[in-house]
Design a protein around this motif. Structure first.
Motif, PDB file in Angstrom:
ATOM      1  N   PHE A  22       0.892  -1.002  -0.120  1.00  0.00           N
ATOM      2  CA  PHE A  22      -0.093   0.029   0.122  1.00  0.00           C
ATOM      3  C   PHE A  22       1.067   1.288   0.022  1.00  0.00           C
ATOM      4  CE2 PHE A  22      -2.042   3.341   2.515  1.00  0.00           C
ATOM      5  CZ  PHE A  22      -3.041   3.572   1.700  1.00  0.00           C
ATOM      6  N   VAL A  26       0.982   4.096  -2.927  1.00  0.00           N
ATOM      7  CA  VAL A  26       0.881   5.594  -2.665  1.00  0.00           C
ATOM      8  C   VAL A  26       1.588   6.294  -3.196  1.00  0.00           C
ATOM      9  CG1 VAL A  26       0.409   7.351  -0.597  1.00  0.00           C
ATOM     10  CG2 VAL A  26      -0.756   5.263  -0.508  1.00  0.00           C
ATOM     11  N   GLU A  29       1.976   6.549  -6.847  1.00  0.00           N
ATOM     12  CA  GLU A  29       0.723   7.320  -7.191  1.00  0.00           C
ATOM     13  C   GLU A  29       1.040   8.917  -7.132  1.00  0.00           C
ATOM     14  OE1 GLU A  29      -2.052   6.960  -8.908  1.00  0.00           O
ATOM     15  OE2 GLU A  29      -1.980   4.865  -9.046  1.00  0.00           O
ATOM     16  N   HIS A  58      -0.730  24.644  -5.508  1.00  0.00           N
ATOM     17  CA  HIS A  58      -1.506  24.194  -4.378  1.00  0.00           C
ATOM     18  C   HIS A  58      -1.737  22.682  -4.512  1.00  0.00           C
ATOM     19  CE1 HIS A  58      -4.941  24.699  -1.711  1.00  0.00           C
ATOM     20  NE2 HIS A  58      -5.588  23.629  -2.534  1.00  0.00           N
ATOM     21  N   ARG A  65       1.957  17.124   1.149  1.00  0.00           N
ATOM     22  CA  ARG A  65       1.814  17.286   2.730  1.00  0.00           C
ATOM     23  C   ARG A  65       1.100  15.856   2.989  1.00  0.00           C
ATOM     24  NH1 ARG A  65      -1.192  22.958   3.895  1.00  0.00           N
ATOM     25  NH2 ARG A  65       0.778  24.188   4.214  1.00  0.00           N
ATOM     26  N   THR A  66       0.188  15.328   2.281  1.00  0.00           N
ATOM     27  CA  THR A  66      -0.464  14.299   2.438  1.00  0.00           C
ATOM     28  C   THR A  66       0.414  12.826   2.625  1.00  0.00           C
ATOM     29  OG1 THR A  66      -2.283  14.930   1.308  1.00  0.00           O
ATOM     30  CG2 THR A  66      -2.272  12.638   1.766  1.00  0.00           C
TER      31      THR A  66
ATOM     32  N   ASP B   8      -9.217  14.690  -6.116  1.00  0.00           N
ATOM     33  CA  ASP B   8      -8.604  14.279  -7.369  1.00  0.00           C
ATOM     34  C   ASP B   8      -6.984  14.031  -7.116  1.00  0.00           C
ATOM     35  OD1 ASP B   8      -7.895  16.822  -6.129  1.00  0.00           O
ATOM     36  OD2 ASP B   8      -7.612  17.735  -7.994  1.00  0.00           O
ATOM     37  N   ASP B   9      -6.674  14.097  -5.904  1.00  0.00           N
ATOM     38  CA  ASP B   9      -5.246  13.623  -6.195  1.00  0.00           C
ATOM     39  C   ASP B   9      -5.180  12.174  -5.406  1.00  0.00           C
ATOM     40  OD1 ASP B   9      -2.230  13.508  -5.351  1.00  0.00           O
ATOM     41  OD2 ASP B   9      -2.717  13.760  -3.092  1.00  0.00           O
ATOM     42  N   PRO B  10      -4.482  11.261  -6.371  1.00  0.00           N
ATOM     43  CA  PRO B  10      -4.504   9.932  -6.243  1.00  0.00           C
ATOM     44  C   PRO B  10      -3.966   9.596  -4.805  1.00  0.00           C
ATOM     45  CG  PRO B  10      -3.656  10.393  -8.347  1.00  0.00           C
ATOM     46  CD  PRO B  10      -3.923  11.614  -7.518  1.00  0.00           C
ATOM     47  N   ALA B  11      -2.840  10.061  -4.433  1.00  0.00           N
ATOM     48  CA  ALA B  11      -2.223   9.235  -3.265  1.00  0.00           C
ATOM     49  C   ALA B  11      -3.176   9.772  -2.003  1.00  0.00           C
ATOM     50  CB  ALA B  11      -0.962  10.321  -2.973  1.00  0.00           C
ATOM     51  N   SER B  12      -3.807  10.734  -2.095  1.00  0.00           N
ATOM     52  CA  SER B  12      -4.663  11.496  -0.887  1.00  0.00           C
ATOM     53  C   SER B  12      -5.815  10.486  -0.919  1.00  0.00           C
ATOM     54  CB  SER B  12      -5.191  12.754  -1.067  1.00  0.00           C
ATOM     55  OG  SER B  12      -3.979  13.616  -1.064  1.00  0.00           O
ATOM     56  N   LEU B  14      -6.191   7.319  -1.830  1.00  0.00           N
ATOM     57  CA  LEU B  14      -5.754   6.008  -1.362  1.00  0.00           C
ATOM     58  C   LEU B  14      -5.662   6.039   0.055  1.00  0.00           C
ATOM     59  CD1 LEU B  14      -2.944   4.874  -4.062  1.00  0.00           C
ATOM     60  CD2 LEU B  14      -5.071   3.665  -3.605  1.00  0.00           C
ATOM     61  N   MET B  15      -4.686   6.767   0.461  1.00  0.00           N
ATOM     62  CA  MET B  15      -4.506   7.162   1.962  1.00  0.00           C
ATOM     63  C   MET B  15      -5.823   7.256   2.988  1.00  0.00           C
ATOM     64  SD  MET B  15      -0.934   9.276   2.134  1.00  0.00           S
ATOM     65  CE  MET B  15      -1.085   9.181   3.863  1.00  0.00           C
ATOM     66  N   ILE B  53     -10.080  22.219  -3.950  1.00  0.00           N
ATOM     67  CA  ILE B  53      -9.912  22.383  -5.321  1.00  0.00           C
ATOM     68  C   ILE B  53      -9.589  21.155  -6.129  1.00  0.00           C
ATOM     69  CG2 ILE B  53      -8.142  23.559  -6.504  1.00  0.00           C
ATOM     70  CD1 ILE B  53      -7.683  25.577  -4.241  1.00  0.00           C
ATOM     71  N   MET B  54     -10.596  21.235  -7.002  1.00  0.00           N
ATOM     72  CA  MET B  54     -10.708  19.991  -7.824  1.00  0.00           C
ATOM     73  C   MET B  54     -11.136  20.653  -9.529  1.00  0.00           C
ATOM     74  SD  MET B  54     -12.582  17.110  -5.912  1.00  0.00           S
ATOM     75  CE  MET B  54     -13.979  18.074  -5.723  1.00  0.00           C
ATOM     76  N   THR B  81      -8.996  20.084   2.986  1.00  0.00           N
ATOM     77  CA  THR B  81      -8.204  21.030   1.777  1.00  0.00           C
ATOM     78  C   THR B  81      -6.754  21.544   2.453  1.00  0.00           C
ATOM     79  OG1 THR B  81      -8.401  23.195   0.568  1.00  0.00           O
ATOM     80  CG2 THR B  81      -9.406  22.937   2.825  1.00  0.00           C
ATOM     81  N   ALA B  82      -5.943  21.677   1.382  1.00  0.00           N
ATOM     82  CA  ALA B  82      -4.782  22.549   1.506  1.00  0.00           C
ATOM     83  C   ALA B  82      -4.897  23.860   2.062  1.00  0.00           C
ATOM     84  CB  ALA B  82      -4.003  22.135   0.437  1.00  0.00           C
ATOM     85  N   LYS B 103      -5.161  19.733   5.089  1.00  0.00           N
ATOM     86  CA  LYS B 103      -4.128  18.658   4.797  1.00  0.00           C
ATOM     87  C   LYS B 103      -2.756  19.011   5.531  1.00  0.00           C
ATOM     88  CE  LYS B 103      -6.460  17.292   0.455  1.00  0.00           C
ATOM     89  NZ  LYS B 103      -6.184  17.358  -0.931  1.00  0.00           N
TER      90      LYS B 103
END
Lengths: 113, 467
Positions: A22, A26, A29, A58, A65-66, B8-12, B14-15, B53-54, B81-82, B103
């Motif tokens: 996982f 991540v 991605e 942005h 950050r995530t 819209d952020d794939p990593a976010s 997924l997490m 924001i998307m 959101t950031a 975020k």
């Protein structure tokens, strides 16, 4: 400049709870998502599209950050602020800084993978 | 919870998905706002976690559209959101977001915020449930109110409800008909001002205040002059209306119109009075009639000159006594008497003296017959008299005849001596009728006359040739 971790995976590991594939997924991605956004910044800056610059910055900031790419997040944040001031030279410097951070982060990502 | 994740952020994405699933939530993820709208249209989610924001449709627009489309359901909206500016947070909350998370998200914070969401959704569900219950209750109450209102309106007795200040609140159809006023004309008006003219409002006002003070008035008789001038007789009853604290907040007044009954009562009273006076008059007439009848009877049965019973009375008496003889076997005698030489009194002293002689003889006989129970002396005709003696045997009758003879003889006569002759007969089984009975007495009288007058003879004692 504050010395930030290039990649702090503490939170990601907490969420993954030992799920290594996982984590790899991540990070993959993340990398896939950042690359085109970063590439689009130069074009936007050349066209003086500060809104697009700000939007791109942005996105990078949020995503970084995530996953814990703290240096990337910090530089993206500075670029976002520069785009708001609509100063092309400042924005160009911030984009360079961001690319520099990205290169280092990618090395870290390679190590992490 | 069922959560729609828009990022819209794939990593976010997924997490977040991983984090939420680890907490047992059902997660459906999408990378843009437009797809999220389609999903929300197809199925319901308890929570939406959305990036701000998307591309195409951002998180703020999605939140605005979702809130606008919500009807009976509620979706908890968590904006992730950031953007961490204060004004950004305010804007998101103003647009309908329930919460904001900047975020990068921290797992513990995310879980804590979702617990808040669970609490709020549970409360919302409870509010919804209560709302449905309240609506059902409200419907029941409305139906009940409508039913009571209809019943009140349709009551055949004029009824009015008033508030504590005496204002009319309800006024049924029967009241409209009685007072000739529509309910909209009297609504919120003081009761005493609408049901009677100002001249007579005092009693109406007193009744109203008694009613709202909680008095339980039962069928109070009230003559009410209506505004139209018509007078109605009413029986007024009141019933207090109380609130949940048992305080009097108004009153129901019921009016029973007894005008017709009162009119009938009055008519009956008048007719009774007329009947009573007619009855008195009739009684008086009856008394008069009786007196006249008595007088007539007396005239019919009495001799005008002497005041003695006349021949008719004698016959009736004799017939009556004969029946008694037949039924009871009692003795019965009669005496016939004739004033001796009466004609000469008329010739010598005139008819007035003759009449006076007749009256005096009668007076003597009246005095003596008074001693004989059930005996009568009647004028037989001219100077002849007849005596009926019930319960008298031959000797008793002869003895009484002798008393009569002596009575006449011993009376003081101013003109000259007056005497009388007597013939007695006593009933026995050989006699066939009244006529024969009287004939026997007459024969004895005749013998007394022929034999020298002023004497008494019984038929039984006559010599054979005289009988």
């Amino acid at each position: 400049m504050v010395n930030l971790d290039l990649l702090n995976l503490e939170r990601l590991r907490e969420i993954a709870d030992g799920d290594q594939p996982f984590i790899a997924n991540v990070l993959r991605e993340y990398r896939t998502a950042i690359t085109p956004v970063l590439a689009s910044l130069s074009g936007a800056l050349e066209g003086s599209d500060f809104q697009a610059v700000r939007h791109g910055a942005h996105n990078i900031k949020g995503s970084s950050r995530t996953v814990g790419a703290e240096a990337m997040a910090e530089r993206a944040c500075r670029l976002e602020e520069a785009a708001l001031s609509q100063d092309p030279q400042l924005c160009a410097r911030r984009v360079d800084e961001l690319r520099d951070a990205w290169e280092k982060t990618c090395s870290e990502l390679d190590s992490a993978a | 919870m069922k959560i729609l994740l828009v990022e819209d952020d794939p990593a976010s994405l997924l997490m977040l998905t991983k984090a939420l699933q680890r907490r047992g939530h059902q997660v459906i993820g999408t990378a843009n706002g437009e797809e999220a709208l389609r999903l929300l249209d197809r199925e319901s989610f308890q929570v939406v976690i959305s990036d701000w924001i998307m591309p195409k449709l951002d998180g703020l627009q999605l939140c605005r559209i979702l809130r606008a489309s919500e009807q009976n359901t509620y979706t908890y909206y968590l904006m992730l959101t950031a953007a961490d500016q204060h004004k950004d947070r305010l804007m998101a909350l103003e647009e309908g977001a329930d919460d904001m998370m900047v975020k990068p998200f921290h797992l513990s914070e995310l879980n804590a915020r979702l617990r808040v969401a669970e609490r709020i959704l549970a409360m919302n569900e409870e509010v919804q449930r209560k709302s449905v219950e309240m609506e059902q209750l409200s419907n029941v109450l409305q139906f009940s109110n409508r039913r009571i209102s209809e019943m009140f309106k349709g009551l055949p007795i004029p009824c009015v409800t008033i508030s504590q200040d005496g204002s009319v609140m309800e006024w049924n159809t029967a009241a409209e008909n009685l007072f000739h006023l529509k309910s909209y004309e009297v609504y919120m008006q003081p009761l005493w001002t609408v049901i009677t003219s100002p001249r007579y409002k005092r009693q109406a006002e007193e009744l109203t205040w008694a009613a709202v003070s909680g008095e339980d008035i039962k069928e109070e008789d009230w003559t009410c002059p209506l505004k139209s001038g018509k007078k109605v007789h009413l029986l007024v009853s009141t019933f207090p209306i109380r609130n949940h604290l048992n305080e009097v907040v108004g009153s129901v007044l019921a009016y029973v119109d007894v005008t017709k009954q009162k009119q009938l009562e009055h008519q009956i009273k008048e007719q009774l009075q007329v009947a009573r006076s007619l009855s008195n008059e009739l009684q008086e007439k009856n008394t008069d009639l009786k007196r006249l009848t008595d007088q007539l009877e007396e005239l019919a049965s009495t001799d005008g000159l002497t005041g003695l019973p006349n021949y008719r009375t004698f016959k009736e008496k004799l017939e009556f006594e004969l029946k008694e003889v037949v039924h009871h076997g009692r003795p019965l005698s009669i005496i016939l008497t004739d004033i001796d030489k009466f004609k000469t009194f008329n010739d010598d002293f005139g008819h007035l003296v003759g009449d006076e002689v007749l009256r005096k003889v009668s007076s003597v006989f009246k005095t003596l017959i008074a001693e004989v129970p059930a005996g009568i002396v009647a004028r037989y005709g001219g100077e002849e008299f007849v005596v009926v003696l019930p319960n008298s045997t031959e000797s008793q009758a002869t003895e009484f005849a002798e008393k009569l003879r002596l009575g006449v003889e011993q009376e003081k006569w101013p003109w000259r001596q007056v005497t009388s002759s007597f013939g007695v007969a006593t009933w026995d089984s050989s006699i066939v009728d009244v006529k024969q009975f009287v004939d026997l007495a007459d024969k004895a009288l005749y013998f007394s006359k022929e034999n020298g007058r002023n004497q008494v003879n019984h038929f039984k004692t006559l010599p054979a040739q005289a009988a």
